[in-house]
Design a protein around this motif. Structure first.
Motif, PDB file in Angstrom:
ATOM      1  N   ARG A   1       0.802  -1.226   0.000  1.00  0.00           N
ATOM      2  CA  ARG A   1       0.000   0.000   0.000  1.00  0.00           C
ATOM      3  C   ARG A   1       0.828   1.267   0.000  1.00  0.00           C
ATOM      4  NH1 ARG A   1      -2.152  -3.427   3.603  1.00  0.00           N
ATOM      5  NH2 ARG A   1      -1.082  -2.384   5.309  1.00  0.00           N
ATOM      6  N   GLY A   2       2.159   1.149  -0.005  1.00  0.00           N
ATOM      7  CA  GLY A   2       2.983   2.347  -0.003  1.00  0.00           C
ATOM      8  C   GLY A   2       3.309   2.833   1.389  1.00  0.00           C
ATOM      9  N   SER A   4      -1.614   4.525 -10.892  1.00  0.00           N
ATOM     10  CA  SER A   4      -1.851   3.854  -9.614  1.00  0.00           C
ATOM     11  C   SER A   4      -0.896   4.439  -8.584  1.00  0.00           C
ATOM     12  CB  SER A   4      -1.612   2.344  -9.762  1.00  0.00           C
ATOM     13  OG  SER A   4      -0.335   2.089 -10.326  1.00  0.00           O
ATOM     14  N   TRP A   5      -1.117   4.095  -7.319  1.00  0.00           N
ATOM     15  CA  TRP A   5      -0.284   4.683  -6.264  1.00  0.00           C
ATOM     16  C   TRP A   5       1.194   4.360  -6.459  1.00  0.00           C
ATOM     17  CZ3 TRP A   5       3.047   1.931  -3.292  1.00  0.00           C
ATOM     18  CH2 TRP A   5       2.854   0.544  -3.208  1.00  0.00           C
ATOM     19  N   ASP A   6       1.491   3.194  -7.090  1.00  0.00           N
ATOM     20  CA  ASP A   6       2.882   2.774  -7.238  1.00  0.00           C
ATOM     21  C   ASP A   6       3.497   3.168  -8.571  1.00  0.00           C
ATOM     22  OD1 ASP A   6       1.361   1.101  -8.784  1.00  0.00           O
ATOM     23  OD2 ASP A   6       2.229  -0.769  -8.041  1.00  0.00           O
ATOM     24  N   ARG A   8       4.891   5.042  -1.810  1.00  0.00           N
ATOM     25  CA  ARG A   8       5.762   4.649  -2.912  1.00  0.00           C
ATOM     26  C   ARG A   8       7.207   5.044  -2.630  1.00  0.00           C
ATOM     27  NH1 ARG A   8       4.766   6.551  -9.103  1.00  0.00           N
ATOM     28  NH2 ARG A   8       4.884   8.606  -8.144  1.00  0.00           N
TER      29      ARG A   8
END
Length: 216
Positions: free
Chosen positions: A126-127, A162-164, A129
């Motif tokens: 979930r980070g 996306s978050w990553d 990142r």
């Protein structure tokens, strides 16, 4: 019917990835770092950012003369990653790298002690990142395995929103894969030295990723 559809979708996804990997043209930088560990059968942990986990599937396939396990979250996305990884001959270990006492991490310790190469995304699932969580350092501390940072980038690619910032290489692209010098963590370590190892890994992975992003 739903289970059948999922099985078909996973087989199709794995087949498409395999075709994609066959078309890519990789360049390896500092590969002897990894070869040294493989040839001497020394334990190590492969660490790569969550957004750069796709091509390491191919690397796991290349080095499958060694047993490989990957730490995968228990989320729905993790279930897909887990089942696709199995299609590439990789043993998934379900759990989180965020907490040193997590069940998944304890299982990874056992796998490494059995001779598996451990693969971990230290900023996942979930980070934030590009921030290394303490789990990978705990794994190295408890097993004596060196942490080898790995990253890659592709000349032709799709970067997901996306978050990553997930990097998807496009067919027939050139790919650069960079291996970093191992980070070692002693069994007896102070809190300051533990944090220093965590920061060292994070800085190496960030620097290597910057180099990969500038390569093309």
């Amino acid at each position: 019917m739903k289970r059948l559809s999922v099985r078909v979708a996973i087989r199709l996804a794995a087949w498409l990835l395999q075709v994609l990997f066959w078309t890519l043209r990789p360049v390896y930088i500092q590969e002897p770092v990894l070869r040294h560990l493989l040839d001497r059968q020394l334990p190590f942990i492969a660490a790569f950012w969550h957004g750069r986990l796709l091509y390491p599937l191919r690397l796991m396939q290349i080095y499958r003369q060694s047993r490989v396990t990957v730490l995968v979250s228990r989320s729905r996305d993790g279930e897909w990653i887990s089942r696709i990884a199995q299609r590439f001959g990789v043993l998934p270990t379900r759990g989180s790298s965020h907490r040193g006492g997590g069940q998944g991490l304890l299982e990874m310790v056992r796998r490494v002690q059995e001779g598996y190469i451990a693969c971990v995304t230290p900023d996942g699932p979930r980070g934030p990142r590009y921030q290394v969580q303490p789990g990978v350092v705990t794994l190295a501390q408890k097993t004596g395995a060196a942490i080898v940072p790995i990253t890659y980038n592709a000349k032709w690619r799709k970067v997901m929103r996306s978050w990553d910032g997930f990097v998807l290489p496009l067919p027939f692209s050139r790919v650069v894969v960079i291996y970093g010098e191992p980070v070692c963590v002693p069994a007896q370590v102070t809190a300051d030295r533990f944090r220093a190892a965590q920061q060292e890994l994070e800085q190496r992975l960030q620097h290597m990723t910057d180099l990969a992003d500038r390569f093309f």
